[in-house]
Enzyme design. Structure first.
Site, PDB file in Angstrom:
ATOM      1  N   LYS A  34       0.843  -1.202   0.000  1.00  0.00           N
ATOM      2  CA  LYS A  34       0.000   0.000   0.000  1.00  0.00           C
ATOM      3  C   LYS A  34       0.871   1.242   0.000  1.00  0.00           C
ATOM      4  O   LYS A  34       2.045   1.218   0.410  1.00  0.00           O
ATOM      5  CB  LYS A  34      -0.939   0.026   1.215  1.00  0.00           C
ATOM      6  CG  LYS A  34      -0.249   0.043   2.601  1.00  0.00           C
ATOM      7  CD  LYS A  34       0.163   1.398   3.113  1.00  0.00           C
ATOM      8  CE  LYS A  34       0.927   1.306   4.433  1.00  0.00           C
ATOM      9  NZ  LYS A  34       1.726   2.479   4.737  1.00  0.00           N
ATOM     10  N   ASP A  53      -2.490  -1.731  10.108  1.00  0.00           N
ATOM     11  CA  ASP A  53      -2.605  -1.769   8.644  1.00  0.00           C
ATOM     12  C   ASP A  53      -3.077  -3.132   8.123  1.00  0.00           C
ATOM     13  O   ASP A  53      -3.306  -3.276   6.914  1.00  0.00           O
ATOM     14  CB  ASP A  53      -1.241  -1.477   7.994  1.00  0.00           C
ATOM     15  CG  ASP A  53      -0.793  -0.036   8.199  1.00  0.00           C
ATOM     16  OD1 ASP A  53      -1.584   0.767   8.747  1.00  0.00           O
ATOM     17  OD2 ASP A  53       0.347   0.288   7.825  1.00  0.00           O
TER      18      ASP A  53
HETATM   19  O1  C5P Z   1      -0.341  -1.124  14.670  1.00  0.00           O
HETATM   20  P1  C5P Z   1       1.105  -1.377  14.378  1.00  0.00           P
HETATM   21  O2  C5P Z   1       1.690  -2.476  15.228  1.00  0.00           O
HETATM   22  O3  C5P Z   1       1.396  -1.587  12.926  1.00  0.00           O
HETATM   23  O4  C5P Z   1       1.872  -0.042  14.775  1.00  0.00           O
HETATM   24  C1  C5P Z   1       3.268   0.014  14.881  1.00  0.00           C
HETATM   25  C2  C5P Z   1       3.640   1.243  15.695  1.00  0.00           C
HETATM   26  O5  C5P Z   1       3.307   2.430  14.948  1.00  0.00           O
HETATM   27  C3  C5P Z   1       2.897   1.394  17.007  1.00  0.00           C
HETATM   28  O6  C5P Z   1       3.547   0.716  18.036  1.00  0.00           O
HETATM   29  C4  C5P Z   1       2.912   2.901  17.230  1.00  0.00           C
HETATM   30  O7  C5P Z   1       4.157   3.308  17.748  1.00  0.00           O
HETATM   31  C5  C5P Z   1       2.828   3.452  15.820  1.00  0.00           C
HETATM   32  N1  C5P Z   1       1.445   3.811  15.440  1.00  0.00           N
HETATM   33  C6  C5P Z   1       0.868   4.937  15.991  1.00  0.00           C
HETATM   34  N2  C5P Z   1      -0.421   5.275  15.647  1.00  0.00           N
HETATM   35  C7  C5P Z   1      -1.107   4.541  14.743  1.00  0.00           C
HETATM   36  C8  C5P Z   1      -0.532   3.390  14.160  1.00  0.00           C
HETATM   37  C9  C5P Z   1       0.760   3.050  14.531  1.00  0.00           C
HETATM   38  O8  C5P Z   1       1.483   5.629  16.807  1.00  0.00           O
HETATM   39  N3  C5P Z   1      -2.335   4.909  14.417  1.00  0.00           N
END
Ligand code: C5P
Length: 300
Positions: free
Chosen positions: A11, A138
């Site tokens: 993406k 994601d």
């Molecule tokens: O959800 P995911 O594990 O992919 O997110 C990785 C990191 O990205 C999270 O630990 C956070 O630090 C950051 N993040 C965030 N806000 C979001 C998505 C991700 O701060 N909406």
């Protein structure tokens, strides 16, 4: 069924608006996802236990232990089904690792669809979407594909109809960036500036450009609130973006948390020429042309 193959797209975020830091460490987003034709393939084979093997260019950078997102996805699915299942997962990487193109999320989405089929669970798409949201912000979009607005952490999705196909070039960078470190840098920059962080809003002009398939308008409305943080961590990307603009890109932006850079082209010929210019001028070591939107995780 002894073996199942699923293809999952990368993406790019055509709008990534990041709200204030939440108490749970995440940020509320307006995140317009767009799935593009760069793919990982996830094969699931019958096995006693859940294991993963990763092949392809950047495979040495992907963990194969319990932290691997595809393993976590398969385990979460087995838990949801209330039974112990095994699967040998074999991932062929086409999506850059830690590149801001949701490669890890793609593998998790691929594992969910592949194991749902391999194990004959027949779980509906909505159940897979719920499990996906717990695995990462994601992952639901990697299942859905197309073009969609993500709110909340990015996991609450509404599909967006698009009026045509858009043509892109992606400049791949050496080495990845951790998403968490880019968000942390974004917070640090915001704290240092002391500026008020507004609640994220969907850009109506961008919506219109997507709806009408107007690449020129889309190019002028691309935005990414993480970009200044990424460029602070990787200043060498700024000349790459400039070079793409000089070679006629309709828009040039860091993809998600980066370090991959995305360039919107006029048509497939322009995309091919742009990719060629980026590599021959040394602005990028590898540039890949792709189009979107494409389907999310699909059994093949
Ligand atoms: O959800 P995911 O594990 O992919 O997110 C990785 C990191 O990205 C999270 O630990 C956070 O630090 C950051 N993040 C965030 N806000 C979001 C998505 C991700 O701060 N909406």
């Amino acid at each position: 069924m002894s073996s199942v193959t699923v293809r999952v797209p990368a993406k790019v975020n055509v709008q990534l608006s990041v709200g204030p830091l939440r108490e749970d460490g995440y940020h509320d987003l307006v995140n317009v996802f767009h799935a593009v034709s760069i793919f990982d393939e996830v094969v699931a084979k019958e096995s006693e236990s859940i294991t993963v093997q990763v092949n392809g260019k950047w495979s040495d950078q992907v963990p194969t232990d319990d932290s691997n997102l595809a393993i976590r996805a398969a385990r979460a699915l087995a838990k949801h089904a209330g039974r112990t299942y095994g699967a040998e997962l074999i991932i062929q990487k086409g999506i850059p690792v830690a590149g801001g193109m949701a490669g890890g999320s793609a593998d998790a989405a691929g594992a969910l669809v592949a194991c749902n089929e391999l194990w004959g669970l027949g779980l509906p798409f909505d159940d897979l979407m719920e499990i996906a949201g717990d695995l990462g912000s994601d992952v639901p979009f990697s299942l859905l594909g197309g073009t969609a607005v993500g709110t909340g952490r990015g996991e609450q999705l509404s599909e967006l109809p698009t009026g045509g196909t858009f043509h892109w070039v992606f400049a791949l960078a050496n080495g990845g960036l951790s998403t968490a470190s880019v968000y942390a840098e974004c917070d640090r920059l915001r704290e240092a500036s002391g500026a008020h962080v507004p609640w994220p809003q969907l850009n109506d002009s961008l919506m219109e450009a997507l709806g009408t398939g107007d690449a020129y308008a889309l190019g002028s409305h691309l935005s990414n609130d993480l970009q200044s943080a990424t460029l602070n961590l990787r200043p060498e990307l700024a000349p790459t973006l400039d070079s793409g603009r000089q070679h006629g890109a309709l828009g040039a932006i860091v993809s998600g948390s980066g370090p991959t850079c995305a360039f919107l082209a006029i048509d497939p010929t322009h995309a091919r020429d742009l990719a060629h210019s980026l590599t021959t001028t040394g602005a990028a070591h590898t540039a890949v042309a792709a189009h979107g939107p494409v389907h999310g995780a699909t059994l093949i």
